[in-house]
Design an enzyme around this catalytic site. Structure first.
Site, PDB file in Angstrom:
ATOM      1  N   HIS A  29       0.835  -1.203   0.000  1.00  0.00           N
ATOM      2  CA  HIS A  29       0.000   0.000   0.000  1.00  0.00           C
ATOM      3  C   HIS A  29       0.879   1.266   0.000  1.00  0.00           C
ATOM      4  O   HIS A  29       0.709   2.142  -0.840  1.00  0.00           O
ATOM      5  CB  HIS A  29      -0.917  -0.034   1.229  1.00  0.00           C
ATOM      6  CG  HIS A  29      -1.819   1.148   1.369  1.00  0.00           C
ATOM      7  ND1 HIS A  29      -3.172   1.088   1.129  1.00  0.00           N
ATOM      8  CD2 HIS A  29      -1.566   2.430   1.728  1.00  0.00           C
ATOM      9  CE1 HIS A  29      -3.699   2.288   1.327  1.00  0.00           C
ATOM     10  NE2 HIS A  29      -2.752   3.133   1.710  1.00  0.00           N
ATOM     11  N   GLU A  30       1.847   1.301   0.908  1.00  0.00           N
ATOM     12  CA  GLU A  30       2.695   2.496   1.014  1.00  0.00           C
ATOM     13  C   GLU A  30       3.588   2.665  -0.206  1.00  0.00           C
ATOM     14  O   GLU A  30       3.769   3.777  -0.709  1.00  0.00           O
ATOM     15  CB  GLU A  30       3.540   2.454   2.289  1.00  0.00           C
ATOM     16  CG  GLU A  30       2.734   2.528   3.589  1.00  0.00           C
ATOM     17  CD  GLU A  30       1.732   3.669   3.633  1.00  0.00           C
ATOM     18  OE1 GLU A  30       2.016   4.730   3.045  1.00  0.00           O
ATOM     19  OE2 GLU A  30       0.667   3.505   4.244  1.00  0.00           O
ATOM     20  N   HIS A  73       1.707   4.268  -2.966  1.00  0.00           N
ATOM     21  CA  HIS A  73       1.704   5.742  -2.873  1.00  0.00           C
ATOM     22  C   HIS A  73       3.010   6.311  -3.438  1.00  0.00           C
ATOM     23  O   HIS A  73       3.003   7.239  -4.247  1.00  0.00           O
ATOM     24  CB  HIS A  73       1.629   6.193  -1.408  1.00  0.00           C
ATOM     25  CG  HIS A  73       0.267   6.087  -0.797  1.00  0.00           C
ATOM     26  ND1 HIS A  73      -0.837   6.689  -1.335  1.00  0.00           N
ATOM     27  CD2 HIS A  73      -0.156   5.468   0.328  1.00  0.00           C
ATOM     28  CE1 HIS A  73      -1.890   6.431  -0.564  1.00  0.00           C
ATOM     29  NE2 HIS A  73      -1.506   5.696   0.444  1.00  0.00           N
ATOM     30  N   ASP A  92      -7.124   8.074   2.809  1.00  0.00           N
ATOM     31  CA  ASP A  92      -6.729   8.466   1.450  1.00  0.00           C
ATOM     32  C   ASP A  92      -7.957   8.838   0.635  1.00  0.00           C
ATOM     33  O   ASP A  92      -7.964   9.846  -0.073  1.00  0.00           O
ATOM     34  CB  ASP A  92      -6.041   7.291   0.724  1.00  0.00           C
ATOM     35  CG  ASP A  92      -4.793   6.829   1.441  1.00  0.00           C
ATOM     36  OD1 ASP A  92      -4.188   7.641   2.146  1.00  0.00           O
ATOM     37  OD2 ASP A  92      -4.432   5.656   1.274  1.00  0.00           O
TER      38      ASP A  92
HETATM   39 ZN    ZN Z   1      -2.665   5.191   2.062  1.00  0.00          ZN
END
Ligand code: ZN
Length: 320
Positions: free
Chosen positions: A133-134, A137, A210
């Site tokens: 997930h990170e 980004h 987010d």
């Molecule tokens: Zn996030």
């Protein structure tokens, strides 16, 4: 304000966060007739403020206050004073005689993202998900022109909610943002969700914040900045908070003074912007799948990656 003679030499000073709600009578000549706007400091201002607050603190010779000033856009003087206090506490905790650059960097993170939560243990499965997930980004931001550079990626839980975070720090103070930069930011915000879809074909609750921020940004583009061709230039956002508060003038949307039809169009446009952005984020991650895997695997091992390590991993993969 009556009763002051012109020759008594009394100066009355006052401060407010809400100048727009003051009674006009107060601002007439002879009363409060000079106004000095004290905005959040720019990078030079922040450096100067840091210098004031370090006067009674011992710094290691390698400390670069300019760098800290660059990493703290939007910080007020009080935030900066607090930051130095945190750094001093961190230095004291490791029984150092001086505050080092690392203490300051750690303090920036602590102020931005909250303290480290060492007690929060994630299962390995969750950790893998948070890592992808990170990195989602970070990679989407890296490949989207106009995004703020990635400063740090971490899967160490911090603060109340964040299980991991990607810290992006703008290169300078930015006062105007254009349409493609805003779209790029929305894309970056959706990068985490996009990675979960690409890798796990299953989404989690981890993207709530987010999604909230991306939706808010898309709505502002349409309703406040006139950036949608379908909706046009009309301003549909009534500010309930002051444009003086905060660098982004975060007005809220409350009173609705537009038709049902416009409301529907706005909703459709918000949905379209978000869907398009998610698609381009997924495209980026599919195109750079090798880098996504490589960075995520390294992050799982080391738990944090700074900008240098992140860039090295990407360069390594793109050149081969
Ligand atoms: Zn996030």
């Amino acid at each position: 304000m009556d009763g002051f003679e012109p020759n008594t030499g009394v100066i009355v000073l006052a401060a407010t966060n809400r100048p727009e709600v003051l009674d006009r009578a107060l601002l007439r000549p002879g009363r409060f007739d000079r106004m000095v706007v004290v905005d959040a400091p720019d990078v030079d201002g922040r450096e100067a403020i840091l210098k004031i607050h370090v006067r009674n603190k011992t710094l290691a010779p390698e400390v670069d206050l300019r760098r800290i000033a660059q990493e703290t856009p939007g910080f007020s003087g009080a935030d900066l004073a607090n930051l130095l206090n945190e750094a001093a506490l961190l230095a004291a905790r490791r029984k150092a005689q001086q505050i080092g650059q690392r203490d300051l960097e750690e303090a920036v993170e602590k102020v931005v993202a909250g303290p480290e939560r060492k007690s929060r243990r994630l299962t390995h499965e969750d950790k893998v998900r948070v890592a992808y997930h990170e990195v989602g980004h970070a990679l989407v931001a890296y490949y989207t022109p106009g995004s703020d550079p990635v400063h740090k990626i971490s899967i160490v839980p911090r603060g109340r909610a964040a299980l991991g975070y990607t810290l992006q720090i703008p290169e300078g103070d930015q006062y105007l943002i254009n349409r493609s930069e805003l779209l790029g930011r929305i894309c970056g915000l959706l990068g985490g969700r996009a990675a979960e879809e690409v890798i796990f074909q299953e989404v989690s609750t981890g993207a709530e914040n987010d999604l909230e921020r991306a939706t808010q940004m898309a709505r502002r583009m349409i309703c406040a900045y006139g950036m949608s061709d379908k909706i046009g230039l009309a301003h549909f956002a009534s500010r309930t908070t002051s444009p003086w508060l905060g660098p982004n003038g975060d007005g809220e949307f409350s009173d609705r003074d537009f038709s049902e039809e416009t409301a529907k169009l706005i909703d459709e446009e918000v949905r379209r912007i978000l869907a398009d952005s998610l698609n381009s984020a997924k495209q980026i991650l599919n195109d750079h799948r090798m880098e996504l895997d490589a960075v995520a695997q390294t992050l799982l091992k080391s738990e944090t990656l700074d900008a240098k390590a992140f860039l090295a991993l990407i360069k390594d993969k793109t050149s081969t």
